[in-house]
Design a protein around this motif. Structure first.
Motif, PDB file in Angstrom:
ATOM      1  N   HIS A 119       0.831  -1.201   0.000  1.00  0.00           N
ATOM      2  CA  HIS A 119       0.000   0.000   0.000  1.00  0.00           C
ATOM      3  C   HIS A 119       0.867   1.252   0.000  1.00  0.00           C
ATOM      4  N   ILE A 120       0.476   2.250  -0.806  1.00  0.00           N
ATOM      5  CA  ILE A 120       1.128   3.561  -0.775  1.00  0.00           C
ATOM      6  C   ILE A 120       0.069   4.649  -0.634  1.00  0.00           C
ATOM      7  N   ALA A 121       0.514   5.846  -0.277  1.00  0.00           N
ATOM      8  CA  ALA A 121      -0.369   7.008  -0.174  1.00  0.00           C
ATOM      9  C   ALA A 121       0.318   8.186  -0.859  1.00  0.00           C
ATOM     10  N   TYR A 122      -0.500   9.151  -1.270  1.00  0.00           N
ATOM     11  CA  TYR A 122      -0.017  10.324  -1.997  1.00  0.00           C
ATOM     12  C   TYR A 122      -0.406  11.585  -1.229  1.00  0.00           C
ATOM     13  N   TRP A 123       0.594  12.401  -0.864  1.00  0.00           N
ATOM     14  CA  TRP A 123       0.330  13.651  -0.157  1.00  0.00           C
ATOM     15  C   TRP A 123       0.687  14.830  -1.059  1.00  0.00           C
ATOM     16  N   PHE A 124      -0.345  15.555  -1.496  1.00  0.00           N
ATOM     17  CA  PHE A 124      -0.169  16.772  -2.278  1.00  0.00           C
ATOM     18  C   PHE A 124      -0.147  17.951  -1.297  1.00  0.00           C
ATOM     19  N   GLU A 125       1.052  18.377  -0.933  1.00  0.00           N
ATOM     20  CA  GLU A 125       1.212  19.349   0.153  1.00  0.00           C
ATOM     21  C   GLU A 125       0.523  20.670  -0.150  1.00  0.00           C
ATOM     22  N   LYS A 126       0.722  21.225  -1.353  1.00  0.00           N
ATOM     23  CA  LYS A 126       0.159  22.536  -1.667  1.00  0.00           C
ATOM     24  C   LYS A 126      -1.367  22.520  -1.625  1.00  0.00           C
ATOM     25  N   SER A 127      -1.946  21.382  -1.942  1.00  0.00           N
ATOM     26  CA  SER A 127      -3.406  21.265  -1.961  1.00  0.00           C
ATOM     27  C   SER A 127      -3.977  20.728  -0.656  1.00  0.00           C
TER      28      SER A 127
END
Length: 256
Positions: A119-127
């Motif tokens: 499992h992976i996750a995606y963190w879009f910091e600016k959003s």
């Protein structure tokens, strides 16, 4: 500063698929498309052209639409390097610490084993957007189908380090049942009591409870609070062993 334009698509019984566009580049992504039909319909409604699929893990209710969407749009499929053999149509393989560039936005990639080993996750910091699949839910976390309590606690710790303002775009509408369980192990938590009342009211109107924020989850989600002495005391355990507290909490949820 441009931010992702995110649309939530309810599919199947309780899944959420997320379609988003980066306005400067016009790139369009979809997270965990369980099925293709509702995604294609939403794309047509918005006048968008799909360029990327972002998968968090291999389960069919997250990847079931991959190949049909790729055939229809020619999009690029992104997923975990460690789980590439189980991600249909994968093109780009990501691992811990990678930065996935998406036009003017960037996502930091976290490996978060527990629900599945890949499992992976995606963190879009600016959003302020975290696409966490089935690792973290509003007031819950995923079942440990392939990983261990220690792995999942460590994975959730990566999310606890993110800003409270981060919106948690989890993949299922489980919040009301999760809240009932959370109150059973954390009955004196006033923030949880207040949040649960709001959740019940939302669900009575058939409104989504997702996304939540990490600030809300840190205060009310028992699976993020296994090192909190008050929660450990309710379970007759020591907060100095958060893995044991987490494991007992998860065991009780599995049998709730």
């Amino acid at each position: 500063m441009s931010k992702l334009d995110i649309h939530q698509i309810p599919v199947l019984n309780d899944n959420y698929v997320y379609l988003f566009r980066e306005p400067e580049s016009g790139l369009v992504g979809v997270v965990d498309p369980a099925v293709s039909g509702p995604v294609l319909s939403k794309l047509k409604e918005l006048g968008w052209t799909l360029t990327h699929i972002l998968n968090t893990h291999h389960h069919g209710d997250h990847t079931g639409g991959n190949l049909e969407l790729k055939e229809a749009t020619g999009c690029t499929i992104v997923g975990a390097k460690k789980d590439a053999a189980r991600i249909p149509g994968i093109d780009i393989r990501l691992e811990e610490g990678d930065i996935f560039e998406f036009g003017a936005e960037k996502a930091e990639v976290f490996e978060v084993p527990g629900h599945t080993v890949g499992h992976i996750a995606y963190w879009f910091e600016k959003s302020d957007a975290l696409f966490c699949g089935d690792t973290l839910f509003a007031l819950g976390c995923g079942r440990l189908f392939e990983g261990t309590p220690a792995q999942m606690w460590q994975s959730l710790g990566k999310f606890r380090n993110l800003p409270d303002s981060t919106r948690v775009y989890c993949a299922h509408e489980y919040t009301e049942s999760n809240g009932r369980f959370a109150l059973s192990v954390d009955p004196k938590n006033k923030a949880l009591q207040e949040r649960f009342a709001e959740i019940v009211a939302l669900r009575k109107r058939n409104k989504p409870t997702v996304p939540s924020t990490l600030g809300e989850e840190k205060a009310t989600n028992p699976f993020l609070r296994a090192d909190d002495p008050s929660l450990a005391a309710e379970l007759n355990l020591s907060a100095t062993d958060p893995v044991a507290v987490f494991a007992e909490t998860r065991r009780r949820k599995d049998n709730f």
